[in-house]
Design an enzyme around this catalytic site. Structure first.
Site, PDB file in Angstrom:
ATOM      1  N   LYS A  84       0.857  -1.190   0.000  1.00  0.00           N
ATOM      2  CA  LYS A  84       0.000   0.000   0.000  1.00  0.00           C
ATOM      3  C   LYS A  84       0.891   1.237   0.000  1.00  0.00           C
ATOM      4  O   LYS A  84       1.915   1.270   0.695  1.00  0.00           O
ATOM      5  CB  LYS A  84      -0.883  -0.024   1.248  1.00  0.00           C
ATOM      6  N   SER A 159      -9.546   1.518   3.140  1.00  0.00           N
ATOM      7  CA  SER A 159      -8.753   2.360   2.261  1.00  0.00           C
ATOM      8  C   SER A 159      -7.699   1.596   1.452  1.00  0.00           C
ATOM      9  O   SER A 159      -7.201   2.106   0.459  1.00  0.00           O
ATOM     10  CB  SER A 159      -8.050   3.432   3.089  1.00  0.00           C
ATOM     11  N   SER A 183      -9.442  -0.830   7.338  1.00  0.00           N
ATOM     12  CA  SER A 183      -8.919  -0.634   5.988  1.00  0.00           C
ATOM     13  C   SER A 183      -8.210  -1.837   5.377  1.00  0.00           C
ATOM     14  O   SER A 183      -7.866  -1.811   4.197  1.00  0.00           O
ATOM     15  CB  SER A 183      -7.981   0.571   5.945  1.00  0.00           C
TER      16      SER A 183
END
Lengths: 494, 480
Positions: A84, A159, A183
């Protein structure tokens, strides 16, 4: 396999490890398989913000030579990995999905990545995410949305949407994300993969670009429960660079994967299958609970009396910490500085922040700044911290009665792009089941437990602090029993 | 509130940079004067993802300070974030402490000019990090004209201790005495370089004025930019005068922060209470609470050296020094240490103290020299034995300071030995008398003062090696 024949990149890390050990495949072949998949699906998915094919090829060749020379193999050796874009990578652009860091190249590696890389993992790229990890749909990225491999008109969750989509579509064998309020677990559920949020402090946060420091954790995306254990093992442990990292002995999180759930006391969170939860999700979770009972688990309902206040407390604590953590983005030292002439430094900072941050980040920074203001602190931040303490006690009491707690990971399956973009509160409700674990710092995993209208549903299994082995044991038993086919339709078209 | 007489009420907030090897929250070197932005890393530059880890030695040092001041060392204290935007503060918040500081309460005893002592209460001593330094680049050197600003982050993250006094001080002189005493204390503890000119000790003053006898506090004014004890005293005197005049004129003072302009000798408004920052303090989530082990605190207590006040008293009591000499000695840990070691070698304390606080102090102003206790003890002993004269001793000291050579070696090399040869001395006296008949005549006419002139002539001729008292005696003999 019902949908197309698998490539190397579709296999699990544990399978790939066995084949690498047997000399049947090379790291270079594995990397190429992953890079081909990225080429094939990325135009439709948008999971990556930065791809690193040259680095991946170089590293794979290096690893092949190292292993051929007798170097020790680890479970991460040669595994194509996505990160990420909120985890720092030395020399590789790290944007947090934000314009304000569009050109930021970190001078150091995040500890989690340094450990994984040191164990032989191969970076294929940095994945898309909601700006500064703020969001539940990945639509708040400054660089465009990610699409769900199960239905390209739907969100992958957020997210960490890019990491979830990349692993679901075989672009990477596994990926790291971050989980501040769900997330990792929520996008894992929406993309039909395993998402593990470890105990707060079990994985170093050094190099995790902070959203809300007291809630942020590095988490694992994998396509099997065993891989989640292997990935966690590779990144966990005390780090002198993170004063909040735990200095506790770490048991192997995959220790009990085969142990089954016979005699395990499983508590269904009271109210977790009532209003607000889609019928299809309810159905899939009920079926999974029946299977667990059939496997010998003892089910009961357990109340978390203060969890109903978790969302409110979270939306004071997280924005408060975010308003502080994001103060450093001012255009002075790094990142994108607003162009043009400025009359003074205050104007330069204000313009940089005004142009560099997107609307959701601004919303939360303003909320947090307000909550911490003189005269409001006690009523907002102070009160939220007291709620947090009550939620921690709720969990402590619950784990005196049961071994693990279960609930849906998300009240819904993947929703349509744009559907909740104009309704922040509806978006925030996506994390209603995941947020309490962040407030309490306890570990939780989302494991696929069925489908609703062809979209995957995740079951969340939560345990007491440091009980990752226990929650993975339950997840593994369910995974083996259900035997779901989790190749998304996108791959059939290849 | 017109009326008088008035009394000032003063409290000081002092910032002390600790001289730890590394910074407060990272392992960058903590030193003064390196090339700009070379002592930096992702942590002290506030890079995304970096985290602060407290420096244990810095915590040890603030505990030492607290113990020396008689503070309570908190069983549990926490760091807070203090927010404001400023380019030399990398995170746009400072890691500091708020309602749970490490050291609570305590007192510092100061000596007043009349010889009495006064206890000044300490409110709190807390730990924080320093900021970087901004330089505004312009032809005139003024901020308004600056086209750009340069920021040096070497100082960012240096461990900084803030020591807040109670409003117990009643005059600029008391405030000066407090600051000097605190500086001596910190110097004795060895926890800081305490150099005000380098900013390792900085001071802000809070001052208000009220009618004598009143228990209430007047409107508090904070003064910043006080870079020496002298500027502290000057700024306070100015500000007390300004406030007193204003009150006598019936004006209402407003709470504000003022800037001391050293060159102009006055304070000017920096910001009013309305413009004060809302720092939005909240507990630093990246650092667990500081909970020092009681056994560790006791270890630190055992490490406490003799404190300046006790040392001064001992110098007066045991060594018979005058209080002001003792104060000068103790204010400088290097001088005090040299004194102790010189006396330990058998030198008479008062003589040693005088050499250290006068001739040697003058030399040390220019930099560190190589004079040790053995040099001083030897010098004094040779003087006492009449082997060298006072004038020669000064020359020998200077040379020892520069070279570190033993005093007898220097005396030998430079021919500084006292002129012991009676014939040579008699010859030098005779030569002086012959060369200055006018002076001789004036002396014989009763002008005693001329004798000094003649002695000087002999001293010059002998290169300072003659004993001036013997010379005077010989001159009297010859001229009498």
């Amino acid at each position: 396999m019902s949908r197309g024949s698998p490539d190397l990149c579709d296999l699990s890390a544990s399978e790939l490890g066995a084949r690498l050990a047997a000399g049947e495949i090379t790291c270079a072949e594995l990397a190429e398989s992953s890079l081909r998949r990225i080429e094939a699906v990325e135009p439709r998915l948008g999971a990556f913000l930065t791809r690193t094919p040259e680095l991946a090829r170089e590293r794979a060749v290096e690893l092949d030579a190292y292993l051929a020379a007798g170097g020790p193999r680890t479970s991460a050796s040669g595994i194509p990995t996505a990160l990420k874009d909120v985890l720092t990578t030395r020399g590789v652009r790290t944007t947090c999905g934000s314009r304000i860091l569009a050109d930021y190249v970190p001078p150091y590696d995040a500890t989690a990545w340094a450990r994984l890389s040191g164990a032989g993992a191969v970076l294929v790229g940095k994945t898309n995410c909601d700006e500064f990890a703020m969001g539940s749909s990945n639509e708040h990225s400054a660089f465009g949305p990610v699409r769900n491999p199960w239905d390209l008109e739907r969100v992958p969750g957020g997210s960490s949407g890019g990491s979830a989509a990349a692993v679901a579509a075989g672009e990477a064998v596994w990926a790291l994300g971050t989980d501040t309020g769900g997330s990792v677990r929520q996008p894992a559920a929406l993309c039909g993969i395993v998402g593990l949020k470890p105990t707060y402090g079990r994985v170093s946060r050094y190099g995790l670009i902070a959203f809300a420091s007291s809630l942020d954790t590095v988490g694992c995306f994998t396509r099997s429960v065993r891989d989640a254990a292997l990935l966690l093992r590779a990144i966990a442990g005390h780090d002198a660079r993170d004063a909040t990292s735990l200095d506790a002995p770490v048991e192997h999180p995959g220790r009990d994967l085969e142990a089954g759930v016979a005699g395990m006391r499983i508590g269904l969170v009271a109210g977790a299958l009532e209003e607000g939860v889609e019928p299809g999700v309810r159905e899939a979770v009920r079926t999974a609970l029946d299977r667990l009972a059939a496997l010998g688990a003892e089910l009961e309902e357990v109340a978390l009396p203060h969890a109903e206040h978790a969302l409110s407390a979270y939306y004071l604590i997280a924005p408060s910490e975010a308003s502080s953590n994001l103060a450093r983005y001012d255009g002075v030292r790094y990142g994108v500085r607003a162009a043009g002439e400025h009359t003074d430094v205050a104007e330069m900072m204000a313009r940089t922040r005004g142009r560099g941050f997107g609307p959701e980040v601004k919303r939360r920074v303003i909320l947090g700044t307000y909550a911490l203001s003189a005269g409001y602190y006690e009523a907002y931040y102070g009160q939220a911290q007291r709620v947090r303490t009550l939620i921690i006690r709720d969990y402590e009491a619950a784990f005196e009665r049961v071994d693990v707690l279960v609930s849906p990971t998300s009240p819904t399956t993947a929703f349509r792009l744009g559907e909740r973009l104009d309704d922040p509160l509806a978006m925030y409700l996506s994390d209603i089941f995941t947020i309490p674990a962040n407030l309490a710092g306890v570990p939780a995993v989302s494991v696929p437990c069925g489908f609703a209208d062809g979209l995957p549903v995740g079951l969340q299994i939560t345990g007491p602090p440091l009980a990752e082995a226990r929650i993975l044991r339950a997840a593994s038993a369910l995974e083996a029993d259900l035997g779901l086919d989790l190749r998304p339709p996108l791959l059939a078209s290849l | 509130m017109v009326g008088g007489p008035w009394e000032p009420v003063i409290g000081l907030e002092c910032h002390v940079e600790l001289n730890t090897r590394t910074k407060m929250f990272c392992s960058c070197p903590n030193r003064f004067g390196a090339e700009p932005n070379t002592d930096t890393c992702p942590v002290c530059l506030g890079h995304p993802g970096s985290l602060p880890v407290p420096n244990r030695e810095a915590i040890a040092r603030i505990i030492l300070i607290g113990l020396a001041l008689g503070s309570t060392i908190a069983a549990r204290s926490i760091f807070h974030r203090k927010h404001y935007f400023y380019p030399d503060m990398p995170k746009n918040f400072q890691i500091s402490q708020y309602d749970l500081p490490i050291c609570v309460g305590g007192a510092l005893e100061i000596d007043l000019p009349d010889g009495s002592a006064k206890r000044v209460g300490i409110t709190r001593v807390h730990m924080e990090e320093d900021t970087g330094k901004t330089t505004h680049a312009s032809a005139s050197g003024r901020i308004h004209d600056a086209a750009h600003a340069l920021v040096d982050y070497n100082r960012a993250g240096v461990p900084l201790v803030e020591c807040v006094s109670e409003p117990d001080l009643r005059s600029p002189e008391e405030a000066g005495a407090y600051l000097r005493e605190l500086r001596a204390l910190l110097g004795a503890l060895g926890v800081s370089d305490v150099r005000m000119e380098e900013g390792s000790l900085r001071c802000d003053a809070n001052v208000s004025v009220r009618p004598v006898g009143s228990d209430e506090l007047g409107t508090k004014i904070e003064i910043k930019n006080l870079n020496s004890v002298r500027s502290l005293e000057r700024a306070l005197a100015y500000e007390i005068d300004r406030q007193t005049r204003a009150l006598e004129a019936g004006e209402v003072l407003v709470q504000e922060t003022r800037h001391w302009d050293e060159d102009a000798g006055r304070t000017t408004v920096m910001r009013s209470k309305e413009e004060a920052f809302d720092y939005r303090y909240f507990p630093e989530p990246d650092i667990p609470p500081i909970e020092p082990d009681p056994a560790w605190i006791e270890e630190l207590r055992a490490r406490l050296p003799e404190l300046p006040r006790a040392r001064r008293d001992r110098y007066v009591r045991e060594h018979g020094l005058r209080p002001e000499v003792a104060r000068v000695l103790v204010a400088d840990p290097g001088a005090s240490d040299l004194f102790e070691r010189t006396v330990a070698l058998g030198a008479p304390p008062e003589r040693a103290a005088n050499w250290i606080t006068q001739d040697l102090a003058a030399l040390r102003k220019a930099g560190e020299g190589r004079v040790g206790p053995e040099h001083l003890a030897e010098l004094i002993a040779m003087l006492d034995r009449g082997e060298i004269t006072g004038a020669s001793a000064k020359v020998a000291l200077e040379e020892a300071f520069a070279t570190g050579d033993p005093v007898p070696v220097i005396v030998e090399r430079r021919g500084l030995a006292a002129l012991a040869d009676a014939d040579a001395l008699a010859e030098a006296v005779r030569a002086a008398i012959d060369a200055h008949p006018d002076a001789v005549e004036r002396f014989r006419a009763g002008n005693e003062g001329v004798l000094g002139f003649l002695v000087g002539q002999v001293m010059r001729a002998t290169g300072g090696t003659a004993d001036p008292r013997r010379v005077a005696d010989l001159l009297r003999e010859r001229l009498g």
